[in-house]
Design a protein around this motif. Structure first.
Motif, PDB file in Angstrom:
ATOM      1  N   GLY A   1       1.913   3.824 -11.072  1.00  0.00           N
ATOM      2  CA  GLY A   1       0.815   4.620 -11.364  1.00  0.00           C
ATOM      3  C   GLY A   1      -0.432   3.880 -11.623  1.00  0.00           C
ATOM      4  O   GLY A   1      -1.151   4.468 -11.175  1.00  0.00           O
TER       5      GLY A   1
ATOM      6  N   HIS B   1       0.587  -1.165  -0.070  1.00  0.00           N
ATOM      7  CA  HIS B   1       0.041   0.056   0.145  1.00  0.00           C
ATOM      8  C   HIS B   1       0.838   1.298   0.099  1.00  0.00           C
ATOM      9  O   HIS B   1       0.601   2.440  -0.386  1.00  0.00           O
TER      10      HIS B   1
ATOM     11  N   PHE C   1      -6.071   3.282  -6.258  1.00  0.00           N
ATOM     12  CA  PHE C   1      -6.258   4.056  -4.918  1.00  0.00           C
ATOM     13  C   PHE C   1      -7.288   5.082  -5.210  1.00  0.00           C
ATOM     14  O   PHE C   1      -8.427   5.403  -4.439  1.00  0.00           O
TER      15      PHE C   1
ATOM     16  N   TYR D   1      -1.716   3.727  -8.170  1.00  0.00           N
ATOM     17  CA  TYR D   1      -2.096   4.856  -7.549  1.00  0.00           C
ATOM     18  C   TYR D   1      -3.695   5.033  -8.113  1.00  0.00           C
ATOM     19  O   TYR D   1      -4.502   5.553  -7.366  1.00  0.00           O
TER      20      TYR D   1
ATOM     21  N   CYS E   1      -0.390   6.574 -16.407  1.00  0.00           N
ATOM     22  CA  CYS E   1      -0.175   5.775 -15.279  1.00  0.00           C
ATOM     23  C   CYS E   1       1.379   6.419 -14.911  1.00  0.00           C
ATOM     24  O   CYS E   1       1.523   6.703 -13.599  1.00  0.00           O
TER      25      CYS E   1
ATOM     26  N   TRP F   1       2.080  10.720  -7.175  1.00  0.00           N
ATOM     27  CA  TRP F   1       1.930  10.015  -5.977  1.00  0.00           C
ATOM     28  C   TRP F   1       3.302   9.924  -5.054  1.00  0.00           C
ATOM     29  O   TRP F   1       3.175  10.881  -4.029  1.00  0.00           O
TER      30      TRP F   1
ATOM     31  N   LEU G   1       0.533   9.453 -13.035  1.00  0.00           N
ATOM     32  CA  LEU G   1       0.050   9.128 -11.729  1.00  0.00           C
ATOM     33  C   LEU G   1       1.076   8.832 -10.589  1.00  0.00           C
ATOM     34  O   LEU G   1       1.253   9.156  -9.525  1.00  0.00           O
ATOM     35  N   ALA G   2       2.025   8.035 -11.218  1.00  0.00           N
ATOM     36  CA  ALA G   2       3.248   7.740 -10.413  1.00  0.00           C
ATOM     37  C   ALA G   2       4.102   9.048  -9.806  1.00  0.00           C
ATOM     38  O   ALA G   2       4.386   8.992  -8.540  1.00  0.00           O
TER      39      ALA G   2
ATOM     40  N   GLY H   1       3.483   1.533  -1.874  1.00  0.00           N
ATOM     41  CA  GLY H   1       4.364   1.737  -3.141  1.00  0.00           C
ATOM     42  C   GLY H   1       5.731   0.941  -3.212  1.00  0.00           C
ATOM     43  O   GLY H   1       6.410   1.265  -3.863  1.00  0.00           O
TER      44      GLY H   1
ATOM     45  N   SER I   1       4.607  15.471  -6.914  1.00  0.00           N
ATOM     46  CA  SER I   1       3.733  15.485  -5.834  1.00  0.00           C
ATOM     47  C   SER I   1       3.336  16.656  -5.127  1.00  0.00           C
ATOM     48  O   SER I   1       2.371  16.554  -4.389  1.00  0.00           O
TER      49      SER I   1
END
Length: 306
Positions: free
Chosen positions: A295, A28, A301, A298, A113, A120, A116-117, A30, A125
């Motif tokens: 990604g 969870h 999530f 995430y 993706c 996250w 998104l990485a 990463g 970020s």
């Protein structure tokens, strides 16, 4: 659920590429627990069988997350496959995998993706407005506006390869960013000019580039100029704070330095660009080959846990 229980949960993340399918079990937070890699099949039946085999070998996971090339409805998991996987056509991959595994499934576009990485755990970020531009066989993109990934109403936002920048080329398919700004083609052009035996030996190609070999340098700087023009076009529309460069060649520091230099040169050539365009922070993306795996998780999530 307590933090310790969340940490113990493992998710299966799958990154589908044109030549290989990478997969990993990730917790969870990463952290990647284990990684796997197989060749990408060339038929629909073999492709779906491979995905199920990957799941069977990791059946203790609590969810399946998939990154794929193509137009993806991230709400439903339907994919219009492109590139080397065009043989899949339009396929409801999310529903298929959910039915076969009895698990929640997330499916996302590969460039999204990668973005998104970075949102996250990476270099986006803390960024409110930014983008990831991935340089590979073609050019992918992910756009972040007001801290959220921009999908578009038809899930086609960020299709940077479709931007026309060479409109006067007599060959229609040579007019787009995807055709003129392929990192793979740039590497092959340098390899040919320098008479290398392996046209895809990127490591050797960048030895010539870093040495400022005349044959390699001219091709490389022209390529970086095309990337810079793409970024200027994005700035004219989006006014980004940060642009991250992804793809295998982004690990080469000279690439980022030269894109920055070319951006400033193009900007200085036209007063309108100086007045109207602000150069963003241009740097390499944090994640390399693991970006799409992280990604996709995430994305899961955001869809299922928020």
């Amino acid at each position: 659920m307590k933090a310790g229980e969340l940490m113990q949960r493992e998710y299966l993340s799958i990154d589908v590429g044109g030549t290989a399918i990478k997969s990993a079990r990730i917790n969870h937070s990463g952290n990647i627990i284990s990684k796997f890699r197989v060749a990408t099949p060339r038929t629909k039946e073999a492709f779906l069988t491979t995905l199920l085999n990957i799941w069977h070998e990791n059946s203790s996971v609590v969810a399946v997350c998939v990154s794929v090339p193509g137009i993806v409805n991230s709400k439903t998991g339907q994919v219009q496959f492109t590139g080397a996987l065009a043989y899949m056509g339009v396929f409801d991959l999310g529903d298929y995998l959910s039915a076969k595994t009895s698990l929640p499934v997330y499916v996302g576009n590969d460039a999204n993706c990668a973005t998104l990485a970075e949102m996250w755990l990476g270099n986006l970020s803390e960024v409110n407005t930014g983008a990831v531009v991935t340089l590979g066989t073609s050019v992918g993109g992910g756009i972040v506006v007001n801290g959220r990934l921009l999908h578009g109403p038809h899930f086609r936002a960020g299709e940077l390869s479709a931007i026309i920048t060479n409109r006067d080329d007599p060959v229609a398919k040579q007019r787009t960013v995807g055709a003129t700004t392929s990192a793979v083609q740039m590497v092959r052009q340098v390899a040919t000019a320098c008479r290398l035996t392996d046209p895809d030996d990127g490591r050797k190609v960048f030895e010539y580039i870093n040495a400022r070999d005349d044959r390699a340098w001219a091709i490389f700087t022209a390529y970086c100029r095309r990337v810079a023009i793409l970024l200027i076009n994005l700035q004219a529309v989006l006014d980004l704070d940060v642009v991250l460069i992804g793809g295998g060649i982004s690990a080469q520091p000279i690439l980022i330095t030269e894109i920055q230099r070319q951006f400033k040169q193009v900007q200085a050539s036209d007063r309108r660009l100086t007045d109207d365009i602000r150069i963003p922070v241009i740097e390499a993306a944090k994640f390399g080959n693991e970006a799409n795996l992280l990604g996709a998780l995430y994305g899961f999530f955001l869809k299922f846990e928020e």
